[in-house]
Write a protein that holds these residues in place. Sequence first.
Motif, mmCIF file in Angstrom:
data_model
loop_
_atom_site.group_PDB
_atom_site.id
_atom_site.type_symbol
_atom_site.label_atom_id
_atom_site.label_comp_id
_atom_site.label_asym_id
_atom_site.label_seq_id
_atom_site.Cartn_x
_atom_site.Cartn_y
_atom_site.Cartn_z
ATOM 1 N N THR A 43 0.836 -1.215 0.000
ATOM 2 C CA THR A 43 0.000 0.000 0.000
ATOM 3 C C THR A 43 0.864 1.255 0.000
ATOM 4 O O THR A 43 0.605 2.213 -0.746
ATOM 5 C CB THR A 43 -0.930 -0.005 1.230
ATOM 6 O OG1 THR A 43 -1.714 -1.193 1.222
ATOM 7 C CG2 THR A 43 -1.839 1.217 1.225
ATOM 8 N N LEU A 45 2.665 1.709 -3.486
ATOM 9 C CA LEU A 45 1.734 2.115 -4.546
ATOM 10 C C LEU A 45 1.288 3.561 -4.338
ATOM 11 O O LEU A 45 1.210 4.348 -5.288
ATOM 12 C CB LEU A 45 0.528 1.172 -4.576
ATOM 13 C CG LEU A 45 -0.486 1.428 -5.701
ATOM 14 C CD1 LEU A 45 0.186 1.285 -7.071
ATOM 15 C CD2 LEU A 45 -1.672 0.474 -5.593
ATOM 16 N N TYR A 80 1.897 6.761 -6.822
ATOM 17 C CA TYR A 80 0.731 7.551 -7.260
ATOM 18 C C TYR A 80 0.968 9.045 -7.015
ATOM 19 O O TYR A 80 0.711 9.887 -7.875
ATOM 20 C CB TYR A 80 -0.510 7.057 -6.521
ATOM 21 C CG TYR A 80 -1.743 7.900 -6.714
ATOM 22 C CD1 TYR A 80 -2.457 7.882 -7.915
ATOM 23 C CD2 TYR A 80 -2.213 8.720 -5.677
ATOM 24 C CE1 TYR A 80 -3.596 8.656 -8.076
ATOM 25 C CE2 TYR A 80 -3.350 9.490 -5.846
ATOM 26 C CZ TYR A 80 -4.038 9.455 -7.042
ATOM 27 O OH TYR A 80 -5.170 10.213 -7.203
ATOM 28 N N TRP A 115 -7.321 0.345 -3.215
ATOM 29 C CA TRP A 115 -5.927 -0.096 -3.290
ATOM 30 C C TRP A 115 -4.992 0.963 -2.718
ATOM 31 O O TRP A 115 -4.017 0.645 -2.047
ATOM 32 C CB TRP A 115 -5.518 -0.372 -4.743
ATOM 33 C CG TRP A 115 -6.229 -1.520 -5.396
ATOM 34 C CD1 TRP A 115 -7.025 -2.444 -4.801
ATOM 35 C CD2 TRP A 115 -6.197 -1.844 -6.788
ATOM 36 N NE1 TRP A 115 -7.509 -3.337 -5.720
ATOM 37 C CE2 TRP A 115 -7.008 -2.993 -6.960
ATOM 38 C CE3 TRP A 115 -5.572 -1.288 -7.901
ATOM 39 C CZ2 TRP A 115 -7.208 -3.587 -8.199
ATOM 40 C CZ3 TRP A 115 -5.762 -1.881 -9.142
ATOM 41 C CH2 TRP A 115 -6.570 -3.025 -9.289
ATOM 42 N N LEU A 116 -5.319 2.217 -2.997
ATOM 43 C CA LEU A 116 -4.439 3.310 -2.600
ATOM 44 C C LEU A 116 -4.594 3.704 -1.137
ATOM 45 O O LEU A 116 -3.637 4.172 -0.518
ATOM 46 C CB LEU A 116 -4.702 4.542 -3.475
ATOM 47 C CG LEU A 116 -4.309 4.432 -4.950
ATOM 48 C CD1 LEU A 116 -4.900 5.582 -5.730
ATOM 49 C CD2 LEU A 116 -2.789 4.412 -5.100
ATOM 50 N N PHE A 123 -3.495 -4.004 -12.826
ATOM 51 C CA PHE A 123 -2.493 -3.486 -11.892
ATOM 52 C C PHE A 123 -1.155 -3.267 -12.608
ATOM 53 O O PHE A 123 -0.477 -2.259 -12.390
ATOM 54 C CB PHE A 123 -2.339 -4.462 -10.727
ATOM 55 C CG PHE A 123 -1.157 -4.160 -9.849
ATOM 56 C CD1 PHE A 123 -1.175 -3.082 -8.971
ATOM 57 C CD2 PHE A 123 -0.006 -4.931 -9.909
ATOM 58 C CE1 PHE A 123 -0.081 -2.802 -8.169
ATOM 59 C CE2 PHE A 123 1.093 -4.647 -9.117
ATOM 60 C CZ PHE A 123 1.056 -3.571 -8.240
ATOM 61 N N VAL A 179 0.778 0.421 -12.817
ATOM 62 C CA VAL A 179 2.091 0.824 -12.307
ATOM 63 C C VAL A 179 3.002 1.291 -13.448
ATOM 64 O O VAL A 179 3.817 2.211 -13.266
ATOM 65 C CB VAL A 179 2.746 -0.320 -11.499
ATOM 66 C CG1 VAL A 179 1.951 -0.598 -10.233
ATOM 67 C CG2 VAL A 179 2.901 -1.584 -12.313
ATOM 68 N N TRP A 211 7.195 -5.363 -8.926
ATOM 69 C CA TRP A 211 5.839 -4.982 -8.516
ATOM 70 C C TRP A 211 4.959 -6.220 -8.328
ATOM 71 O O TRP A 211 4.177 -6.299 -7.376
ATOM 72 C CB TRP A 211 5.214 -4.048 -9.554
ATOM 73 C CG TRP A 211 5.616 -2.613 -9.398
ATOM 74 C CD1 TRP A 211 6.428 -1.893 -10.210
ATOM 75 C CD2 TRP A 211 5.237 -1.738 -8.330
ATOM 76 N NE1 TRP A 211 6.596 -0.618 -9.735
ATOM 77 C CE2 TRP A 211 5.857 -0.489 -8.574
ATOM 78 C CE3 TRP A 211 4.457 -1.877 -7.194
ATOM 79 C CZ2 TRP A 211 5.718 0.600 -7.731
ATOM 80 C CZ3 TRP A 211 4.304 -0.788 -6.337
ATOM 81 C CH2 TRP A 211 4.933 0.441 -6.608
#
Length: 847
Positions: A11, A14, A18, A50-51, A66, A70, A90
């Motif tokens: 988490t 990612l 982001y 997810w974020l 996914f 990424v 990843w």
Amino acid sequence: MTLSGAVDRFTIELKSLYEAAGKPTLSQLVRLATKQAPPIKISDSTISAWLNSGHVPGPGPKEKYFVLLVNYLQKRAEKRDHPQRSEGAWLHLLHAAREERKAHRGGRPIKDAEHAQPSAPGEWHSAENLPPQPVGFVGRDDHLADLLDQLDPQQARQRPATVTAVSGMGGTGKTTLAIEAAYRARERGWFSGGMLFVDMRGYSSNDSDLKAENAAEQLLQHLGVPENDIQLTGSGVLDLWRTHTGLRSRQKRPLLIILDNVSTASQVAPLIPASSDHRILITTRHVLASLPGRQIQIDELPQANALAIIDQALRIANPGDSRVADNPEDAAQLASLCGRLPLALQIGAALLKIEPNRSLASLVDELRDARNRLDSLEYGEVDVLGNPLAVRAAFALSYRRLSPAEARAFRLLALAPGPDFSLETAGVLLEATGPGTRQFIRKLMSAHLIVSQSSERWLMHDLIRLYAEEKAEEEEHNSEASEALRRILLHLLAVAEEADQQIRWASDEAQGEQFPSRGDAWDWMVSEHRTLVSAVFYAYHAEWDVVAMAIAMRLDGYFKHNRHATDWEDVYDIALKACHRYGEPRLTIELLSTIGGLYDAARQSEIALSFHREAIDLLAKIDHHPSKASVFNHTATSLLDTLRFEEALPYFRKALTAYRKDGDIRGEGLVLHNLGSLLNKLGEPKQALEYLQRDLTICQELGDRKGAGETLNTLGCAYYDLRDYEKAATSFKQSLNIAREFQDRDQEGQVLKNLANAYVELGKLPEALSLYEQALQVQRVSGDRYREAETLMNLGATHEEIGQIGNAADCFKKAAAAFQEAGNTDGLLAAQRWMQNLRTRSPFHNR
């Protein structure tokens, strides 16, 4: 459920990527999936989980997406020197997190909703995925209180409705209101089960409405249901959703579910829980009348709240920014040009924040140009929900939802002249019958693209109308729009012509098919007055000059009988421009004479004379003109009103000769009436009676009741000057009855005053006082301050005659104020003299 190592690391990594990629909107990330061939099904709430919520992508399509995600984020993050990670690295992070998640959950994935059981109560958490709370929420206090009243658990028994729908046009702040209500509810400790938010995408640009089962899947994810447990389709996932909501209800853990951007009832009906403990709050641009529950419709803000939005937005950015407080008039204009629409106001504030030294007046000037206003109300960013800060884009999403026939109706109704339109006007524009027209109106009202002004009139918000006009002007629609505009202008001209004829020359018999009586014609003129005024401007700008002039001419009777109408000068200014552009002297003469007559009615006789004399100069260059007699008559009337009696007499005689030559009996009677008035003012009431009696006979022969009423009033004045007060009173009474019959307020007020004068001379002072008071009431309603001042002078004189000095002084004081407001200096000075010499002068009564 507590996260540990692998899930935490996944988490964090990612989320870091982001943020390094510039935080692209969730809508952008969803589009990344839809652009694939075949498209990958993913929702913005899934990506958000997810974020932000420790959720981990499952195998299959979500893992494929996914990888795309990424790679996309890393390309954007390269510019910021963010560390790059290989695709394999990843995937290693993902698989480790997934294994850890599975180990935490334990047991076998549940595949069937029938056997699915929620986690044990002790493992439940209070779910929440609300967007950020609006910063500096202002306005909508009443709507917010209403919403909280609906959400209040203590009101569940009194208000068992589970659903509350907030509807309104795009940009009204529906989502902001719903989110603010959710946070206020949380502050009160309501909804211990959680607060969930799902964008139903009912108005998305790619027409990808979220179905109920897809929304249920997202909601279950937000509740913490393991992803593998909800690998169901159709009714299965909806059954699982109902199972969870039912169990939460039994455990006294109610939910608040916000379903944003709902376009149809079918999107949300399957999601409504059986228990009234839960609440569903919907935002929509449509009135979803088939849904059970409370409907709250919102539109533009009140002016004070609109100003508060701009002011607060500026002060949040810079507490010292006082541009709104320092420039209240400019701020008010800015709010109005933004249509008091929250989205437009936010954009206006954003534009001002970019330029802290820019004045409000400068932005007002930019927005004042209607042709470019929607261009200006656009800011090249998105809000916290990923929606573009652009008014045009917001409206476009609603327009896309219309059927071709509804879109056509939307475009054409924007062409209706005036601020609002009737069912009749809409029918002409759409070429539809009454029921068909109403159906289109109902559809557009449901979409909040038009609103009801009254039971039979509708309007578009100013900015919505600009957008609709833009669509109508597009090349593929332009010819259709031009034809519709011509159709409505010609229709309005035809109906206005008949109405004007009724108002000018009312008789005992109906004058046409449209209006059974003068009252019906007058009511139509009152209701369509602003429509007709706008029609003159529309015709002029379309370069249909004859139509512009003709409609203006048909407003003559209405303007002469309505003192409250203040826009006639603008109408005739544009009509005169059309006339000069068209270049036809005969039409120019007729229009100049009409304008002069209106200035006469407004007691601006010197200005009136300038128009009449210009018309006479043009007459000298033309062999014959049908308005020749009318021009002479109007010129003489202006001279009569300026007390130039000797100059007026030859013009009246020329008018009488011309009318008789043309065989115009009605015109002959009109001049006879005016000659009678002139002779009476010249001190020859006996000779005046002869002309007036002949005019009365003509009116009776023609069935012109209204003309007869006016003549009876002038006859009464002649009898009054002959000191035959009984005959004067009789004539005034007959005139009064006719004035009331035709609802002619100007005439009624004048005759009431004249009858009171006669009663004073007959010694009927109490009756006279009552009549003066009645006259004042009528004159105040009609807005005739000059006539009101005359009546006050007579009333004051009567009070003085019976020894009521205080009342007399009050009347003279009010008369002075009324004369001053009417711009009559002579009357003002006379009133002031009467106040100074109150105890020494004799009674005076003017007519």
